[in-house]
Design a protein around this motif. Structure first.
Motif, short mmCIF file in Angstrom:
data_model
loop_
_atom_site.label_atom_id
_atom_site.label_comp_id
_atom_site.label_asym_id
_atom_site.label_seq_id
_atom_site.Cartn_x
_atom_site.Cartn_y
_atom_site.Cartn_z
N GLN A 1 0.85 -1.19 0.00
CA GLN A 1 0.00 0.00 0.00
C GLN A 1 0.89 1.24 0.00
O GLN A 1 1.80 1.35 0.80
CB GLN A 1 -0.90 0.00 1.22
CG GLN A 1 -1.87 1.18 1.26
CD GLN A 1 -2.81 1.10 2.45
OE1 GLN A 1 -2.80 0.14 3.21
NE2 GLN A 1 -3.63 2.12 2.61
N THR A 2 0.59 2.17 -0.89
CA THR A 2 1.39 3.39 -0.98
C THR A 2 1.03 4.35 0.13
O THR A 2 -0.14 4.62 0.38
CB THR A 2 1.15 4.07 -2.33
OG1 THR A 2 1.52 3.18 -3.39
CG2 THR A 2 1.97 5.34 -2.44
N GLN A 3 2.06 4.87 0.78
CA GLN A 3 1.86 5.85 1.84
C GLN A 3 2.81 7.02 1.66
O GLN A 3 3.98 6.82 1.28
CB GLN A 3 2.07 5.23 3.21
CG GLN A 3 0.95 4.31 3.66
CD GLN A 3 1.09 3.90 5.12
OE1 GLN A 3 2.19 3.63 5.58
NE2 GLN A 3 -0.01 3.87 5.84
N LEU A 4 2.32 8.22 1.89
CA LEU A 4 3.13 9.43 1.87
C LEU A 4 3.06 10.05 3.27
O LEU A 4 1.95 10.25 3.79
CB LEU A 4 2.60 10.42 0.84
CG LEU A 4 2.95 10.19 -0.63
CD1 LEU A 4 2.32 8.90 -1.18
CD2 LEU A 4 2.53 11.38 -1.47
N VAL A 5 4.20 10.36 3.83
CA VAL A 5 4.25 10.92 5.17
C VAL A 5 5.07 12.20 5.15
O VAL A 5 6.28 12.17 4.87
CB VAL A 5 4.84 9.92 6.18
CG1 VAL A 5 4.89 10.55 7.57
CG2 VAL A 5 4.01 8.64 6.21
N GLU A 6 4.43 13.32 5.48
CA GLU A 6 5.10 14.60 5.52
C GLU A 6 5.69 14.85 6.90
O GLU A 6 5.17 14.36 7.91
CB GLU A 6 4.15 15.74 5.19
CG GLU A 6 3.44 15.67 3.85
CD GLU A 6 2.06 15.06 3.95
OE1 GLU A 6 1.22 15.35 3.07
OE2 GLU A 6 1.81 14.31 4.91
N VAL A 24 8.00 8.45 0.88
CA VAL A 24 7.07 7.56 0.19
C VAL A 24 7.43 6.11 0.50
O VAL A 24 8.58 5.71 0.42
CB VAL A 24 7.13 7.77 -1.33
CG1 VAL A 24 6.12 6.86 -2.04
CG2 VAL A 24 6.85 9.22 -1.69
N SER A 25 6.43 5.33 0.84
CA SER A 25 6.65 3.91 1.08
C SER A 25 5.63 3.10 0.30
O SER A 25 4.58 3.60 -0.08
CB SER A 25 6.54 3.59 2.57
OG SER A 25 5.24 3.88 3.04
N GLY A 26 5.97 1.85 0.04
CA GLY A 26 5.03 0.96 -0.62
C GLY A 26 5.28 0.75 -2.09
O GLY A 26 4.80 -0.21 -2.67
N ALA A 97 1.82 15.01 -2.57
CA ALA A 97 0.99 14.19 -3.43
C ALA A 97 1.82 13.55 -4.52
O ALA A 97 2.85 14.09 -4.94
CB ALA A 97 -0.12 15.03 -4.04
N SER A 98 1.34 12.40 -5.00
CA SER A 98 2.03 11.64 -6.03
C SER A 98 1.05 11.25 -7.12
O SER A 98 -0.09 10.87 -6.83
CB SER A 98 2.65 10.38 -5.41
OG SER A 98 3.18 9.54 -6.40
N GLY A 99 1.48 11.34 -8.39
CA GLY A 99 0.61 10.98 -9.48
C GLY A 99 1.37 10.61 -10.73
O GLY A 99 2.58 10.85 -10.82
N GLY A 113 -0.54 12.63 1.30
CA GLY A 113 -0.16 12.49 2.69
C GLY A 113 -1.22 13.09 3.59
O GLY A 113 -2.23 13.63 3.14
N GLN A 114 -0.97 13.03 4.89
CA GLN A 114 -1.94 13.50 5.87
C GLN A 114 -1.81 15.01 6.13
O GLN A 114 -2.69 15.61 6.74
CB GLN A 114 -1.78 12.73 7.19
CG GLN A 114 -0.67 13.23 8.11
CD GLN A 114 0.73 12.95 7.59
OE1 GLN A 114 0.93 12.20 6.63
NE2 GLN A 114 1.73 13.55 8.22
N GLY A 115 -0.71 15.59 5.68
CA GLY A 115 -0.51 17.03 5.83
C GLY A 115 0.35 17.38 7.04
O GLY A 115 0.39 16.65 8.02
#
Length: 122
Positions: A1-6, A24-26, A97-99, A113-115
């Motif tokens: 699962q892709t996760q973004l953590v700021e 970025v993980s996952g 964000a990633s795209g 991410g969660q911000g």
């Protein structure tokens, strides 16, 4: 699962600097554009900066040009936002964000991410 953590947000005085990081993980990040968005109280979400897959191309909101720098380290799967000469109007929650496309519209970014809160105040 892709996760973004700021990380890296905080309180800073006008004229100060902060460096935001987005881990970025996952999955790998080499094939994805990355961007930073922000949302201030009472305002809509807006793009701050975007960076292409390789990092060779960048885009900035007019309000941050010359003050903010976006960069990425694909080996570390991390994107950065160096913010200098901060102003009170930069106060907002900043999102990573990633795209798949190098664009500046939020709808083009699939993972968020969660911000992290950035507050610029004397």
């Amino acid at each position: 699962q892709t996760q973004l953590v700021e990380s890296g947000g905080g309180v800073v005085q006008p004229g100060g600097s902060l460096r935001l990081s987005c881990a970025v993980s996952g999955r790998s990040v080499e094939s994805y554009a990355m961007a930073w968005f922000r949302r201030a109280p009472g305002s809509e979400r807006e793009v701050v900066a975007a960076i292409s897959f390789s990092g060779r191309a960048t885009e900035y909101a007019d309000s941050v040009k010359g003050r903010f720098t976006i960069s990425r380290d694909n080996a570390k799967k991390t994107v950065y936002l160096q913010m200098n000469s901060l102003k009170p109007e930069d106060t907002a929650v900043y999102y990573c964000a990633s795209g798949p496309l190098f664009r500046t519209e939020a709808d083009d970014y699939h993972y968020w991410g969660q911000g992290t809160q950035v507050t610029v105040s004397a």
